[in-house]
Write a protein that holds these residues in place. Structure first.
Motif, PDB file in Angstrom:
ATOM      1  N   THR A   1       1.080   3.585  10.614  1.00 19.08           N
ATOM      2  CA  THR A   1       2.301   2.904   9.690  1.00 19.08           C
ATOM      3  C   THR A   1       2.883   1.809  10.622  1.00 19.08           C
ATOM      4  O   THR A   1       2.424   1.935  11.732  1.00 19.08           O
TER       5      THR A   1
ATOM      6  N   LEU B   1      -1.201   9.264   9.412  1.00 16.78           N
ATOM      7  CA  LEU B   1      -1.143   7.859   8.970  1.00 16.78           C
ATOM      8  C   LEU B   1      -0.715   6.895  10.201  1.00 16.78           C
ATOM      9  O   LEU B   1       0.485   7.079  10.570  1.00 16.78           O
TER      10      LEU B   1
ATOM     11  N   GLY C   1      -1.040   1.764   5.754  1.00 20.53           N
ATOM     12  CA  GLY C   1      -1.920   0.663   5.556  1.00 20.53           C
ATOM     13  C   GLY C   1      -3.208   0.596   4.584  1.00 20.53           C
ATOM     14  O   GLY C   1      -3.118   1.632   3.571  1.00 20.53           O
ATOM     15  N   SER C   2      -4.070  -0.192   4.651  1.00 21.13           N
ATOM     16  CA  SER C   2      -5.107  -0.192   3.581  1.00 21.13           C
ATOM     17  C   SER C   2      -6.259   0.694   3.849  1.00 21.13           C
ATOM     18  O   SER C   2      -7.037   0.758   3.181  1.00 21.13           O
ATOM     19  N   ASP C   3      -6.116   1.580   4.870  1.00 21.14           N
ATOM     20  CA  ASP C   3      -6.882   2.562   5.196  1.00 21.14           C
ATOM     21  C   ASP C   3      -7.166   3.583   4.173  1.00 21.14           C
ATOM     22  O   ASP C   3      -6.386   3.811   3.484  1.00 21.14           O
ATOM     23  N   GLU C   4      -8.060   4.460   4.486  1.00 25.94           N
ATOM     24  CA  GLU C   4      -8.454   5.748   3.380  1.00 25.94           C
ATOM     25  C   GLU C   4      -7.159   6.529   3.433  1.00 25.94           C
ATOM     26  O   GLU C   4      -6.802   7.063   2.152  1.00 25.94           O
ATOM     27  N   GLN C   5      -6.762   6.835   4.588  1.00 24.45           N
ATOM     28  CA  GLN C   5      -5.492   7.890   4.673  1.00 24.45           C
ATOM     29  C   GLN C   5      -4.252   7.167   3.889  1.00 24.45           C
ATOM     30  O   GLN C   5      -3.585   7.893   3.327  1.00 24.45           O
ATOM     31  N   GLY C   6      -4.001   5.808   4.148  1.00 21.03           N
ATOM     32  CA  GLY C   6      -2.845   5.074   3.679  1.00 21.03           C
ATOM     33  C   GLY C   6      -3.254   5.415   2.073  1.00 21.03           C
ATOM     34  O   GLY C   6      -2.193   5.567   1.396  1.00 21.03           O
TER      35      GLY C   6
ATOM     36  N   TYR D   1       1.039  -1.100  -0.050  1.00 20.91           N
ATOM     37  CA  TYR D   1       0.018   0.016   0.216  1.00 20.91           C
ATOM     38  C   TYR D   1       0.669   1.313  -0.097  1.00 20.91           C
ATOM     39  O   TYR D   1       0.252   2.495   0.250  1.00 20.91           O
TER      40      TYR D   1
END
Length: 120
Positions: A68, A66, A91-96, A32
């Motif tokens: 991380t 983020l 990560g796979s989150d929105e911010q990442g 990511y």
């Protein structure tokens, strides 16, 4: 028996101000995306780090907060000019995902060249 409470992740900040530094810092080979952060502090692989990231190389500067994970460690500066520090995986989150997309937009056309980075 109760478990000890988890320590809060370390908080770090990184400001990348030019396209060459953004290129050298970006870790496109991480699923990511990720970023290299020069530091003399000691970290462990898999350690959680909260990162305040500023990308100034774009026409419209961006800031990201983020979560991380440490995925790379340069324990000593190298003869090839790679500084001591850590690589942080997004990560796979929105911010990442937003951070990965912003890096790749800034570095459009540069990601597949052979210039050295802080990690490879």
């Amino acid at each position: 028996m109760s478990e000890a409470p988890k320590a809060a992740p370390k908080m770090l900040s990184l400001r990348l101000e030019s396209k060459p530094i953004i290129y050298a810092s970006y870790m496109s080979f991480v699923e990511y995306g990720g970023v290299f952060l020069p530091t003399n502090d000691t970290f462990q692989m898999g350690e959680q780090v909260m990162l305040m990231l500023e990308l100034i190389g774009a026409s419209d500067p961006k800031k990201f907060l983020l979560p991380t994970t440490v995925c790379w460690i340069n324990s000593n500066p190298s003869a090839a000019g790679r500084p001591k520090g850590i690589g942080l995986a997004f990560g796979s989150d929105e911010q990442g995902i937003k951070a990965k997309n912003e890096f790749e937009a800034i570095l459009s056309g540069l990601l597949n060249n052979e210039r050295a980075t802080y990690t490879m």
